[in-house]
Scaffold this motif. Structure first.
Motif, short mmCIF file in Angstrom:
data_model
loop_
_atom_site.label_atom_id
_atom_site.label_comp_id
_atom_site.label_asym_id
_atom_site.label_seq_id
_atom_site.Cartn_x
_atom_site.Cartn_y
_atom_site.Cartn_z
N LEU A 1 1.31 -8.64 -4.41
CA LEU A 1 0.82 -7.36 -4.93
C LEU A 1 0.18 -6.54 -3.83
N THR A 2 -0.55 -7.19 -2.94
CA THR A 2 -1.16 -6.49 -1.80
C THR A 2 -0.07 -5.91 -0.90
N GLU A 3 0.99 -6.68 -0.67
CA GLU A 3 2.11 -6.18 0.15
C GLU A 3 2.80 -5.00 -0.54
N ARG A 4 2.99 -5.09 -1.85
CA ARG A 4 3.59 -3.98 -2.61
C ARG A 4 2.70 -2.74 -2.54
N HIS B 1 -10.32 -0.98 -11.64
CA HIS B 1 -11.12 -1.96 -10.89
C HIS B 1 -10.20 -2.94 -10.14
N GLN B 2 -9.12 -3.36 -10.78
CA GLN B 2 -8.15 -4.23 -10.11
C GLN B 2 -7.62 -3.54 -8.86
N LEU B 3 -7.27 -2.27 -9.01
CA LEU B 3 -6.71 -1.51 -7.89
C LEU B 3 -7.73 -1.34 -6.77
N THR B 4 -8.96 -0.99 -7.12
CA THR B 4 -9.96 -0.76 -6.07
C THR B 4 -10.27 -2.05 -5.32
N SER B 5 -10.22 -3.18 -6.00
CA SER B 5 -10.42 -4.46 -5.30
C SER B 5 -9.31 -4.69 -4.28
N LEU B 6 -8.08 -4.38 -4.66
CA LEU B 6 -6.96 -4.51 -3.73
C LEU B 6 -7.09 -3.53 -2.56
N LEU B 7 -7.51 -2.30 -2.86
CA LEU B 7 -7.68 -1.30 -1.81
C LEU B 7 -8.76 -1.71 -0.82
N GLU B 8 -9.84 -2.29 -1.32
CA GLU B 8 -10.89 -2.76 -0.42
C GLU B 8 -10.39 -3.90 0.47
N ALA B 9 -9.53 -4.75 -0.06
CA ALA B 9 -8.94 -5.80 0.77
C ALA B 9 -8.09 -5.19 1.88
N LEU B 10 -7.34 -4.13 1.57
CA LEU B 10 -6.56 -3.44 2.61
C LEU B 10 -7.49 -2.81 3.64
N MET B 11 -8.61 -2.25 3.18
CA MET B 11 -9.56 -1.65 4.12
C MET B 11 -10.11 -2.70 5.08
N TYR C 1 -0.72 7.71 11.27
CA TYR C 1 -0.48 6.33 11.68
C TYR C 1 0.59 5.66 10.82
N TRP C 2 0.48 5.81 9.50
CA TRP C 2 1.34 5.06 8.59
C TRP C 2 2.62 5.79 8.22
N ARG C 3 2.73 7.06 8.49
CA ARG C 3 3.90 7.85 8.09
C ARG C 3 5.20 7.24 8.58
N ASP C 4 5.23 6.85 9.82
CA ASP C 4 6.47 6.34 10.40
C ASP C 4 6.46 4.83 10.58
N ALA C 5 5.43 4.18 10.05
CA ALA C 5 5.29 2.74 10.24
C ALA C 5 6.36 1.98 9.46
N GLU C 6 6.95 1.04 10.12
CA GLU C 6 7.86 0.11 9.46
C GLU C 6 7.06 -1.15 9.15
N PRO C 7 7.37 -1.84 8.08
CA PRO C 7 6.64 -3.08 7.79
C PRO C 7 6.61 -4.01 9.00
N GLY C 8 5.40 -4.46 9.34
CA GLY C 8 5.23 -5.39 10.44
C GLY C 8 5.14 -4.75 11.81
N THR C 9 5.31 -3.42 11.91
CA THR C 9 5.29 -2.78 13.23
C THR C 9 3.95 -2.16 13.55
#
Length: 135
Positions: free
Chosen positions: A13-16, A49-59, A120-128
């Motif tokens: 879910l975090t990757e998605r 709340h579920q979403l914000t927890s995931l967003l904080e993990a990304l942060m 930064y993320w506009r042209d980012a490919e996964p893993g790059t």
């Protein structure tokens, strides 16, 4: 599939979530928490709340990797285009924001972080985009 599935699905879910936010960056237009939760298929209870927890993990991941916060692409309709207060609280905990979350400094901080995330993320490919970046 919602977040109310086994914990083993949380990394998926975090990757998605990050993949969806990369698409938001390509558009260069913020997405609301509600729109993002719906696009991910999150289910009640406590969907936001579920979403914000995931967003904080990304942060936390982004701070560790010295990247712009991809979570800056998500805004609250109720806060007229600013992220929820939790975004600013998390950014402060991670040492990236020291202003108040309700004043002009918040608008300036978010505008800068949003622009950096889009660039930064506009042209980012996964893993790059796993390395630090000057932004």
């Amino acid at each position: 599939m919602g977040l109310n599935t086994p914990a083993s699905n949380a990394p998926d879910l975090t990757e998605r979530l990050r993949a969806q936010l990369r698409r938001v960056a390509q558009r260069g237009v913020p997405i609301t928490y509600q729109e993002l939760a719906q696009s991910l298929g999150l289910e009640p209870p406590n969907t936001i709340h579920q979403l914000t927890s995931l967003l904080e993990a990304l942060m936390e991941e982004d701070a560790t990797a010295e990247r712009p916060f991809i979570a800056a692409l998500v805004v609250s309709k109720a806060r007229r285009g600013l992220p929820a207060l939790g975004f600013f609280d998390c950014a402060r905990r991670l040492g990236r924001c020291d202003g108040d979350d309700g004043d002009v400094e918040a608008w300036a901080y978010h505008a800068q972080e949003f622009a950096a995330a889009v660039a930064y993320w506009r042209d980012a490919e996964p893993g790059t985009r796993d390395r630090p970046h000057d932004y």
